[in-house]
Design a protein around this motif. Structure first.
Motif, short mmCIF file in Angstrom:
data_model
loop_
_atom_site.label_atom_id
_atom_site.label_comp_id
_atom_site.label_asym_id
_atom_site.label_seq_id
_atom_site.Cartn_x
_atom_site.Cartn_y
_atom_site.Cartn_z
N GLU A 177 0.06 -4.77 -13.20
CA GLU A 177 0.71 -3.58 -12.67
C GLU A 177 -0.08 -2.32 -13.02
O GLU A 177 -0.25 -1.42 -12.20
N ILE A 180 0.83 -1.20 0.00
CA ILE A 180 0.00 0.00 0.00
C ILE A 180 0.87 1.25 0.00
O ILE A 180 0.56 2.24 -0.68
N ASN A 194 -6.42 6.06 -8.90
CA ASN A 194 -6.02 7.09 -9.85
C ASN A 194 -6.74 8.41 -9.62
O ASN A 194 -7.22 9.05 -10.52
N ASN A 225 3.79 1.66 -1.36
CA ASN A 225 4.30 1.86 -2.72
C ASN A 225 3.23 2.44 -3.64
O ASN A 225 3.52 3.29 -4.49
N GLU A 226 1.99 2.00 -3.48
CA GLU A 226 0.91 2.56 -4.28
C GLU A 226 0.69 4.03 -3.96
O GLU A 226 0.50 4.87 -4.85
N GLU A 274 3.46 6.13 -5.41
CA GLU A 274 3.31 6.26 -6.86
C GLU A 274 2.24 7.31 -7.21
O GLU A 274 2.37 8.04 -8.19
N LEU A 275 1.22 7.39 -6.39
CA LEU A 275 0.12 8.31 -6.66
C LEU A 275 0.42 9.74 -6.24
O LEU A 275 0.18 10.69 -6.98
N GLU A 280 -5.84 1.66 -9.59
CA GLU A 280 -6.73 1.46 -8.46
C GLU A 280 -7.00 2.76 -7.69
O GLU A 280 -8.10 2.99 -7.21
N HIS A 335 -7.60 -5.30 -5.95
CA HIS A 335 -7.23 -4.04 -5.31
C HIS A 335 -7.03 -4.27 -3.83
O HIS A 335 -7.56 -5.22 -3.25
N THR A 339 3.20 -10.70 -5.40
CA THR A 339 2.88 -9.77 -6.48
C THR A 339 4.02 -9.55 -7.45
O THR A 339 3.81 -8.99 -8.54
N LEU A 356 -3.11 -2.12 -10.80
CA LEU A 356 -2.81 -1.63 -9.46
C LEU A 356 -2.62 -0.13 -9.45
O LEU A 356 -3.06 0.57 -8.54
N ALA A 357 -1.96 0.38 -10.50
CA ALA A 357 -1.75 1.82 -10.58
C ALA A 357 -3.07 2.56 -10.76
O ALA A 357 -3.26 3.66 -10.24
#
Length: 892
Positions: free
Chosen positions: A657, A268, A665, A270-271, A274-275, A663, A612, A479, A660-661
């Motif tokens: 991938e 989570i 956005n 890392n997500e 990234e966001l 998810e 997700h 993953t 996940l990105a």
């Protein structure tokens, strides 16, 4: 009188000059002052906190520790302590206290030092948000102007609340909520008066007054705070006497983690990075709630760790971590390993308790394992010294598994005495068994594992385990690790066969294949595992027994390219699907997440869901900023239009991938986003997942997979056979489970994937070193004697070569035992257009027999057999004198 008039004029002139100067300075510095908007919308730098779906804190990310409080959350005693010490006239002054300023000016004139700044709470807050701590006149003047400005824009309560959350209080704690947790492991409401006074005294100099680094100076500062509270009549003399004599009890506490799930938390984090970017994610005060409940995550963690220990222990003991001293009565031995251990010993003499305790305190271990030092070896037990400074006995029940590890395929003889395993001075690891709390000898598992569980209806993750321990290896195998899937691919191969004219009753020849490869000059001879062949076999039985050659024949019959295209319906990337017939045996490499996502299509009736991990994101005060609105496996979903079956997904395959990105956005604090998520209270319309597989097809594949996890037929009538995953139904005692084992060449990768109506789970076990095989385990009679009812069933006592049923399935079963506890059975209803017909077990044709030679089978409309089994074809397995019919010719 003649002197009064000039003096009065001078005073007026000085006042005018002062006012003009003040205004001049204000307008000169105005461009550098913070804007009104900034002051109205101050954002505290608060670490990101990650919670399970049921609200248990699993991790905190960010350098600054802060637990935001509302003014209503703060006990009055703490507010009084802060005001009495820092600004007793807070509610009387307009942001700048003239009395305090005058005192600071007098001190400057008398001493020439800028010691007492006369700063109010508002001025301190202004400095903390917008200025440096440099003691300069310019900074002080800016501080005054900002403080005035703040008093005009904010109420006293708002200013006080900001101060209580902003002020630095040492050990990376910012605000009193964090300080209470860091120093005492409590909330502010749980603090005693002495503890409140201690942290209220920190703002002046947190680095030198905190109770951890400088307990004596902190105690003296606490006395000052309590005296000020007594002077202001906030406390009585009795309260003062009790608090001032209280001992210093502070010690450093980490974040109040309620539940350990580091692989999930890291995923989570890392997500979020990234966001939002690392700085925003770690300081924006986000409270992220995962889709994973703590109960299912705990079940997965325990199942994986226990399974890896079971595998490791049946393959033998690799010896102690280290030999600390040479035992006095070392028996003469030719054992090379023992000679090496002794020659590498640190000392020739036994260690004293103090030295052992110091060594153990610094020795790093993971998860449930604890270090211990062997101080005595008896015939059937050992005495160990533990990290807690205690002596404990590990009896034979905790030692007898430890025969010598030789290779992954060879183990030594079972031990007869404790001295066959260990000597005095050995540093070992011990763990407490979950089932009976018995302490036993252990070691770090060599093999690795991964686990992923999903809700097949909406893709919400229910558990994710990336390895034995995140603190040993942060690589998330669930993953990130693409491993060969072996027979886990077969349900999808069989699905392609059903989509191209085959039925569950179709007969395929289970016979060896010998194909000459002109390009390589070699023969390709795919074999069953074990290398047993049944001749003509029904499709249902072939999947249940995981017949390799049948899978190859199905690919040939359907066509390689058609099979590859069909696999993309389940989300597999076409570029990662082998372009040769080895695809039938699972030579492709995929992550456990990809496998679980693909399996969800079968479990939910044909819809491709999006996995997700985040359910919602809140700000630091609990306001929902973002909420997931995933696609749902329904057809139609509420007002959504019915989706048509996807015929060709070649150019639109699922990218895990990218999914996940996508998810999360949404931009930070966005009200709506492209993924259908919203911060509004108005429910979002349900979004239907794309239908990628016909409902009939999904149901029939699930039926074959249910056959694969149970025993079938009748033993007395000789129709009995076992699916490769038969242990699942025997142990779980449920009719609504389905699954498939998976094993690659040389057992380098082993899998078990399965599902119920509402839960899909995949387990992988193997070595990180892809060249290493999981090997075999010989019979360990000590374990057989201990668990005779479990021998060759589940657990330590398994023998023979490792495969998906032995190495991976036990973890899946243990997880499901916990996850399904109290959950009633629930099978997906049969599609209305399917038909059931009685068929002959041997030939798959229609039959008029109603005994053990027949069974009811499911068929899609128009695919049921039309001819009856003839007398010449009919075989009764119970009749030993019947001549077996000749194998049918290879129909391919």
């Amino acid at each position: 009188m003649k002197f009064l008039k000039p003096a009065f004029l001078i005073l007026i002139l000085a006042f005018v000059v002062g006012v003009v100067t003040t205004f001049a300075l204000y307008f000169y510095m105005k461009p550098d002052l913070p804007s009104v908007d900034m002051l109205k919308d101050v954002r505290l730098q608060t670490p990101m906190r990650v919670y399970t779906q049921d609200g248990k804190l699993i991790s905190q990310f960010g350098v600054k520790r802060r637990i935001p409080l509302t003014i209503e959350d703060v006990p009055q005693d703490l507010i009084n302590a802060v005001l009495a010490t820092e600004d007793s006239r807070f509610y009387q002054h307009p942001g700048v206290d003239p009395i305090g300023m005058a005192r600071a000016v007098v001190n400057l004139i008398l001493t020439g030092e800028k010691g007492q700044g006369g700063s109010t709470l508002t001025m301190q807050l202004a400095r903390g948000f917008f200025l440096t701590r440099d003691k300069t006149y310019v900074r002080k003047i800016k501080e005054i102007f900002i403080a005035w400005h703040m008093e005009q824009l904010l109420t006293k309560q708002e200013i006080l609340e900001l101060y209580l959350n902003k002020v630095e209080l040492g050990h990376r704690s910012f605000g009193f909520g964090a300080a209470a947790q860091v120093y005492y492991g409590k909330t502010v409401n749980e603090l005693t008066l002495a503890q409140m006074a201690t942290i209220a005294g920190l703002p002046q100099a947190p680095s030198v007054l905190n109770p951890i680094s400088r307990p004596e100076r902190s105690k003296a500062r606490r006395r000052v705070v309590l005296l000020r509270m007594l002077d202001e009549k906030y406390i009585t003399q009795a309260q003062f006497d009790e608090a001032v004599n209280a001992p210093i009890t502070a010690k450093k506490h980490g974040a109040e983690i309620e539940f350990s799930a580091p692989y999930l938390a890291d995923l989570i984090w890392n997500e979020m990075v990234e966001l939002y970017g690392k700085e925003e994610a770690e300081t924006g005060g986000y409270q992220v709630y995962a889709t994973v409940p703590s109960s299912t995550q705990l079940a997965a963690q325990k199942a994986i760790q226990r399974n890896l220990h079971d595998y490791d222990e049946r393959h033998g003991y690799r010896g102690p971590e280290q030999q600390l001293w040479i035992p006095k009565d070392l028996p003469a031995t030719s054992d090379d390993d023992k000679e090496i251990e002794v020659t590498s010993a640190i000392s020739n003499e036994p260690w004293e308790e103090e030295r052992m305790l110091s060594f153990l305190e610094d020795y790093k271990t993971y998860e449930t394992m604890r270090p211990a030092i062997v101080v005595k070896v008896n015939e059937k037990d050992i005495t160990v010294f533990t990290r807690k400074g205690r002596y404990s006995v590990i009896d034979w029940d905790g030692l007898d598994w430890a025969r010598k590890y030789i290779t992954d395929t060879r183990q030594g003889n079972k031990p007869e005495t404790a001295s066959d395993i260990l000597t005095e001075g050995a540093l070992i690891l011990i763990r407490q068994r979950e089932d009976d709390k018995h302490w036993q000898l252990t070691q770090y598992p060599d093999a690795s594992s991964a686990f992923i569980a999903l809700n097949p209806h909406n893709g919400a993750a229910q558990a994710v385990i990336g390895g034995y321990s995140f603190y040993q290896s942060q690589f998330n195998r669930a993953t990130q690790a693409k491993r060969q899937v072996g027979s886990n691919i077969k349900p999808f191969i069989y699905s392609s066969a059903l989509a191209n004219g085959f039925t569950l009753a179709s007969i395929i020849n289970d016979a060896p294949i010998n194909q000459w490869e002109r390009g390589t000059g070699n023969a390709w001879r795919p074999e069953n595992s074990p290398p047993e062949y049944d001749g003509p076999i029904r499709l249902r039985v072939a999947l249940g027994k995981s017949k390799n050659v049948v899978s190859v024949r199905l690919v040939r019959a359907v066509g390689l390219e058609k099979v590859r295209q069909h696999l993309t319906r389940f989300g597999f990337d076409l570029s990662e699907i082998p372009n040769d017939e080895t695809v039938s045996l699972g030579s492709g490499s995929h992550t456990p997440l990809e496998v679980a996502t693909a399996l969800s299509v079968i479990a939910n009736g044909g819809f491709l869901i999006e996995p997700h991990f985040v359910e919602r994101i809140e700000d630091d005060y609990g306001k929902v900023l973002w909420k997931a609105n995933p696609v749902q496996a329904c057809d139609p979903c509420g007002d959504a239009q019915k989706q048509e079956t996807v015929e060709d997904t070649t150019t639109d395959t699922m990218d895990i991938e990218a999914m996940l990105a996508a998810e999360l956005n949404a931009e930070p604090f966005a009200q709506n986003d492209d993924n259908g998520s919203s911060t509004n209270d108005t429910p979002e319309p349900i979004r239907s997942a794309p239908r990628v597989l016909d409902e009939d097809n999904a149901f029939l594949v699930a039926e074959m997979m249910r056959t694969a996890v149970k025993t079938n037929g009748n033993w007395n009538k000789k129709t009995y056979w076992q699916g490769t995953g038969w242990r699942a139904s025997n142990l779980l005692q449920r009719a609504d489970i389905a699954g498939k084992t998976g094993t690659t060449n040389d057992s380098k990768d082993t899998w078990f994937s399965g599902f119920t109506n509402d839960l899909v789970a995949t387990v992988w076990v193997g070595f990180d070193d892809m060249s290493r095989s999981l090997g075999r385990a010989s019979r360990n009679q000590n374990l057989v004697n201990k668990n005779p009812q479990k021998f060759n069933f589940i657990g330590n006592a398994m023998i023979g070569g490792e495969d998906g049923a032995k190495a991976a399935e036990p973890a899946w079963i243990r997880f499901m035992q916990r996850a399904l506890d109290g959950v009633p059975e629930k099978k997906r209803p049969m599609p209305t257009d399917l038909v059931t017909t009685r068929i002959d077990r041997a030939s798959g044709k229609l039959t008029q027999h109603t005994d053990h030679t027949s069974m009811f089978e499911y068929f899609m409309p128009g695919t049921a057999p039309t001819s009856y089994v003839s007398d010449s074809e009919f075989v009764d397995p119970a009749d030993e004198n019947d001549e077996q019919s000749k194998p049918l010719e290879d129909i391919f």
